[in-house]
Design a protein around this motif. Sequence first.
Motif, short mmCIF file in Angstrom:
data_model
loop_
_atom_site.label_atom_id
_atom_site.label_comp_id
_atom_site.label_asym_id
_atom_site.label_seq_id
_atom_site.Cartn_x
_atom_site.Cartn_y
_atom_site.Cartn_z
N VAL A 91 -15.28 3.76 8.04
CA VAL A 91 -13.88 4.21 7.98
C VAL A 91 -13.42 4.74 6.71
O VAL A 91 -14.14 4.45 5.47
CB VAL A 91 -12.85 2.91 8.43
N GLY A 92 -12.93 5.92 6.90
CA GLY A 92 -12.60 6.90 5.51
C GLY A 92 -10.96 6.44 5.43
O GLY A 92 -10.14 6.37 6.26
N ILE A 93 -10.44 6.18 4.05
CA ILE A 93 -9.36 5.79 3.88
C ILE A 93 -8.58 6.93 3.05
O ILE A 93 -9.28 7.34 2.06
CB ILE A 93 -9.14 4.40 3.20
N PRO A 94 -7.54 7.46 3.43
CA PRO A 94 -6.76 8.49 2.21
C PRO A 94 -6.96 7.84 0.95
O PRO A 94 -6.22 6.60 0.93
CB PRO A 94 -5.60 8.68 2.97
N THR A 95 -7.29 8.68 0.00
CA THR A 95 -7.09 8.02 -1.36
C THR A 95 -5.74 7.59 -1.95
O THR A 95 -5.52 6.65 -2.41
CB THR A 95 -7.62 9.19 -2.37
N ILE A 96 -4.87 8.48 -1.70
CA ILE A 96 -3.39 8.24 -2.03
C ILE A 96 -2.89 7.19 -1.19
O ILE A 96 -1.96 6.35 -1.88
CB ILE A 96 -2.64 9.65 -2.03
N ASP A 97 -3.28 6.81 -0.06
CA ASP A 97 -2.80 5.62 0.65
C ASP A 97 -3.10 4.27 -0.25
O ASP A 97 -2.18 3.41 -0.12
CB ASP A 97 -3.29 5.73 2.04
N ALA A 98 -4.58 4.41 -0.43
CA ALA A 98 -5.16 3.23 -1.28
C ALA A 98 -4.39 3.08 -2.60
O ALA A 98 -4.10 1.92 -3.18
CB ALA A 98 -6.65 3.33 -1.41
N LEU A 99 -4.13 4.12 -3.37
CA LEU A 99 -3.34 3.96 -4.41
C LEU A 99 -1.94 3.63 -4.50
O LEU A 99 -1.58 2.71 -5.11
CB LEU A 99 -3.10 5.40 -4.96
N ALA A 100 -1.30 3.99 -3.32
CA ALA A 100 -0.01 3.23 -3.01
C ALA A 100 0.04 1.65 -2.75
O ALA A 100 0.79 0.73 -3.09
CB ALA A 100 0.75 4.07 -1.70
N PHE A 101 -1.23 1.25 -1.85
CA PHE A 101 -1.30 -0.24 -1.76
C PHE A 101 -1.37 -1.04 -2.94
O PHE A 101 -1.35 -2.28 -3.21
CB PHE A 101 -2.40 -0.32 -0.81
N ASN A 102 -1.47 -0.35 -4.04
CA ASN A 102 -1.95 -1.13 -5.51
C ASN A 102 -0.56 -1.74 -5.72
O ASN A 102 -0.66 -2.64 -6.72
CB ASN A 102 -2.39 -0.12 -6.48
N VAL A 103 0.87 -1.08 -5.36
CA VAL A 103 1.81 -1.68 -5.79
C VAL A 103 2.50 -2.48 -4.50
O VAL A 103 3.36 -1.82 -3.66
CB VAL A 103 2.86 -0.60 -6.20
N PRO A 104 2.12 -3.64 -4.32
CA PRO A 104 2.33 -4.39 -3.19
C PRO A 104 4.09 -4.93 -2.90
O PRO A 104 4.33 -5.32 -4.14
CB PRO A 104 1.57 -5.42 -2.87
N TYR A 105 4.55 -4.85 -2.10
CA TYR A 105 5.78 -5.14 -1.55
C TYR A 105 6.71 -4.89 -2.61
O TYR A 105 7.80 -5.74 -2.93
CB TYR A 105 5.56 -6.79 -1.30
N SER A 106 6.92 -3.86 -3.09
CA SER A 106 7.81 -3.39 -4.07
C SER A 106 9.07 -3.03 -3.19
O SER A 106 9.29 -2.47 -1.97
CB SER A 106 7.16 -2.40 -4.76
N LYS A 107 10.30 -3.06 -3.89
CA LYS A 107 11.50 -2.69 -3.51
C LYS A 107 11.70 -1.04 -3.99
O LYS A 107 11.38 -0.58 -4.98
CB LYS A 107 12.44 -3.16 -4.15
N GLY A 108 12.08 -0.13 -2.96
CA GLY A 108 12.28 1.16 -2.94
C GLY A 108 10.99 2.19 -2.59
O GLY A 108 10.40 1.56 -1.67
N ILE A 109 10.65 3.08 -3.06
CA ILE A 109 9.70 3.88 -2.44
C ILE A 109 8.48 3.95 -3.33
O ILE A 109 8.96 3.94 -4.68
CB ILE A 109 10.03 5.40 -2.11
N VAL A 110 7.44 3.93 -2.92
CA VAL A 110 6.12 3.94 -3.94
C VAL A 110 5.64 5.43 -3.78
O VAL A 110 5.56 6.03 -2.59
CB VAL A 110 5.11 3.29 -3.36
N VAL A 111 5.62 6.10 -4.98
CA VAL A 111 5.21 7.57 -5.12
C VAL A 111 3.81 7.65 -6.03
O VAL A 111 4.06 7.78 -7.19
CB VAL A 111 6.03 8.41 -5.56
N PRO A 112 2.63 7.62 -5.31
CA PRO A 112 1.42 7.52 -6.37
C PRO A 112 1.37 8.94 -6.52
O PRO A 112 1.46 10.02 -5.83
CB PRO A 112 0.48 7.15 -5.14
#
Length: 240
Positions: A91-112
């Motif tokens: 399975v291939g995972i988009p790099t930026i999706d994975a970078l966003a996942f580094n900031v779990p359950y945060s309030k607001g929007i995550v912008v890698p």
Amino acid sequence: MKILAIDTSSIVATCAIMDDDKLIGEYILNQGRTHSQKIMPIIKELLDNCELKPEDIDLFAAAKGPGSFTGLRIGIATIKALAHVNDKKVVGIPTIDALAFNVPYSKGIVVPMMDARRDRVYSGIYKWESGGLSVIREQDVIEVDELIDILNERNERIIVNGDGGNVYREKLLEGLKNEVVFAPKSCNIARASSLCELAFSKVEKGELESYLTLTPQYLRKSQAERQYDEKCGVDNGCNC
């Protein structure tokens, strides 16, 4: 199910093994861009320390881009080879999706943000909703000023992570109207454990691939291709 994931899309080389209910092991090396020399020894050391063999892995995952052209090719070729030899899915995972996942359950929007040079970043917009990471704007290569304009249209707290946040920190602080915070250092680099988590989501959705079809997602042309286009005058309609 055991998943082995690697990310070589940036200067970071990282590998992780995750089982259904736990992270078994993770290796992160943020030093030097010699992935062709280091990634296989890293994988072997992690497998040995976890007392596992490649054939014990049920699924192989890799960051598929964007990122370093050479790094992406090395990572994907490695995963394809391991899957081929062991007759497993990938399975291939988009790099930026994975970078966003580094900031779990945060309030607001995550912008890698990954620095793409020339005042551009690889970026996307994400939000944690109902216990999962939702993609608000898919990963793309974008000028920083344009991204700032897009973010200013949203009245939400902004969490920035990735090396692009460090490179363009002052511009972001000056241009963004809403509250913006920058993630801790440990959240700014690729983590293969985040790839594993997203790979499990792919498994649940039945979105697996064959090693024959997995390819990088570059999002932009390489420097050599851009130089060739400039030489040929592609923008001026040259057909050379």
